[in-house]
Design a protein around this motif. Structure first.
Motif, short mmCIF file in Angstrom:
data_model
loop_
_atom_site.label_atom_id
_atom_site.label_comp_id
_atom_site.label_asym_id
_atom_site.label_seq_id
_atom_site.Cartn_x
_atom_site.Cartn_y
_atom_site.Cartn_z
N GLY A 13 93.42 169.43 -55.34
CA GLY A 13 92.45 170.47 -55.61
C GLY A 13 92.45 170.90 -57.06
N CYS A 70 87.80 171.75 -54.13
CA CYS A 70 87.84 170.29 -53.96
C CYS A 70 87.27 169.55 -55.16
N HIS A 112 92.69 174.22 -50.63
CA HIS A 112 93.99 173.85 -51.19
C HIS A 112 94.87 175.07 -51.39
#
Length: 497
Positions: free
Chosen positions: A258, A248, A288
């Protein structure tokens, strides 16, 4: 240039050309773009208002729409405790829970509006869904429960604290719990309460606050921690190590997409080398996506420059990567079936409200299947009088269809007549309803990883022909064409070759 591109593409669509990409992407499911935030005391963040932006996305190509044969997986008996694995580890995967503290809503008008015009999450039943799911997994005798990001609705500190208390109850039942953050969990400007008609900003947390609240769910027990992110490793057994990756971006504020920083890649290189030296299996997990699981949502769903991570993992012959974020049940394999697999588990609170079970064996072969949370059983056991919970299987599917219908209809309603160069797009009320209905039906099946069950009926529907004729609203049309092209198999079952 964007304006000229739109005119050209829209004219091609109206000329009757079949399925072909023609959209400008507005964001990942359930996400909006980030702007500035105001920092409060003690690392807490108070969100500020913002607006959405638009970006272009890649085109898609049609493929076959017949389901491929997938080996069946027996679902563990829900009333009988499963035997522990003797030749590997059983891992339960939950993601995108989007938990909201009970005190942050009175279920009033503002809250209901968020649900009915949201992205499909049944946040108004998140408490019951989480309770039922945590009850169920005990019978699976998993070695670990992994919650891979977006633990909270929008990073509310109260939601984090309440959810962590529930995870503590899971561990008291003898199940280890590990977490990593998602893009909704840290420094979020959307952290809110929903009382009456008002949506009001509330405090969120920074990275240090996340690690503190979830200290006992991976961070205090980590074998190694990355000093530059919330990534860590965890020894699940003498032969298996989990590589829990923080993908993140939240400094200074949360972003949808991401990315992994240079310093963290250096840390990852050391973990790969250490795993090789220690002779252990390394299983990576992120929020992600590693691969372009959705050709529509690549920029905000796939890790930026993910080819760097793919190259590292494949160099070590690591066969599998686990993720969430997309809210859609999906999987694929890199390099046309020759490289690493990635499994994306769908959002726990988005119908069909399911979680994944991964059985990962010592020879690095694996089996994966999903289990839908049995909310109707939970309602009977708790003697609920809520008809929606009593008939949850029917209710949840209908609710999701209505949400997707509203998404499509609202987009057309808000764009009754738009000028694109010399081109005007104007839809009748009947056309809007027909197009919204087919979009809703296809989206509901695709989110569950079972788009193949609906694709034939969808493409033969008159409403689908209207989408092909108008290609409008363009972003939804590209999403619809991608779903139909992608719906070739059941994405709820996978067995490694």
């Amino acid at each position: 240039m964007k304006g000229k591109r739109w005119i050209a593409v829209a004219l091609v669509c109206l000329a009757g050309v079949g399925i072909g990409g023609c959209s400008i992407f507005t964001g990942a499911p359930g996400d909006v773009r980030e702007e500035s935030e105001t920092m409060g005391e003690d690392g807490l963040v108070v969100p500020s208002a913002s607006s959405q932006e638009t970006e272009e996305s890649s085109q898609t190509k049609p493929t076959k729409t017949e389901p491929e044969s997938i080996p069946p997986f027996p679902d563990a008996e829900r009333e009988t405790k499963a035997e522990p694995m003797e030749d590997g580890e059983r891992i339960v995967l939950m993601t995108d829970v989007h938990y909201l503290a009970r005190s942050l809503t009175d279920r009033g008008i503002s809250f209901q509006n968020e649900i009915e015009h949201g992205d499909g999450k049944l946040t108004h039943y998140v408490w019951e869904i989480v309770d039922a799911a945590f009850d169920e997994i005990e019978l699976l005798t998993p070695d670990v429960l992994i919650v891979s990001g977006d633990l909270t609705l929008n990073g509310e500190v109260k939601s984090h604290e309440e959810f962590a208390a529930l995870l503590d109850e899971v561990e008291r039942r003898g199940i280890s719990v590990l977490v990593i953050p998602g893009n909704h969990d840290i420094n979020s400007r959307w952290a809110s309460s929903y009382i009456g008609k008002k949506r009001e900003p509330v405090q969120t947390i920074d990275a240090g606050g996340f690690a503190s609240i979830y200290a006992q769910f991976g961070y205090n027990e980590a074998s190694e921690r990355d000093p530059y992110s919330l990534s860590y490793t965890y020894d699940l057994s003498p032969s298996m190590r989990l590589l829990m990756l923080d993908t993140c971006q939240y400094s200074p504020v949360s972003k949808i997409g991401g990315m992994i920083g240079t310093e963290t890649y250096e840390w990852i290189d050391r973990q790969l080398e250490k795993a090789r030296e220690d002779g252990v299996i390394l299983l990576p997990v992120g929020h992600h996506n590693l691969l372009d699981q959705s050709r529509v949502y690549t920029e905000d769903c796939t890790i930026e420059h993910s080819e760097e991570l793919i190259e590292r993992l494949e160099a070590e012959n690591i066969p599998l990567f686990l993720s969430g974020h997309l809210h859609v049940q999906h999987f694929m394999r890199h390099e046309d079936g020759r490289g690493i697999y990635e499994i994306v588990t769908s959002s726990l609170t988005t119908p069909p409200c399911q979680y994944g079970v991964l059985e990962y064996r010592d020879d690095e072969s694996f089996s994966y299947y999903t289990r839908q949370v049995d909310m109707e059983k939970w309602a009977r056991r708790h003697q609920s009088t809520d008809e929606n919970l009593i008939n949850f299987n029917t209710y949840s599917k209908t609710a999701l269809k209505n949400i997707f219908y509203n998404q499509a209809y609202d987009a057309m309603k808000n764009s009754r007549q738009e000028e694109k160069g010399d081109l005007f797009v104007k839809l009748t009320e009947e056309q809007k309803k027909a197009m919204a209905e087919v979009y809703s039906r296809m989206s509901t099946a695709w989110y569950a990883g079972k788009g193949y069950e609906a694709v034939k009926g969808a493409v033969e529907d008159p409403g689908f022909k209207m989408w092909q004729e108008f290609c409008y609203p363009a972003v939804l049309y590209e999403y619809l064409e991608y779903m139909t092209a992608d719906s070739v198999r059941d994405y709820n079952k996978l067995q490694s070759e």
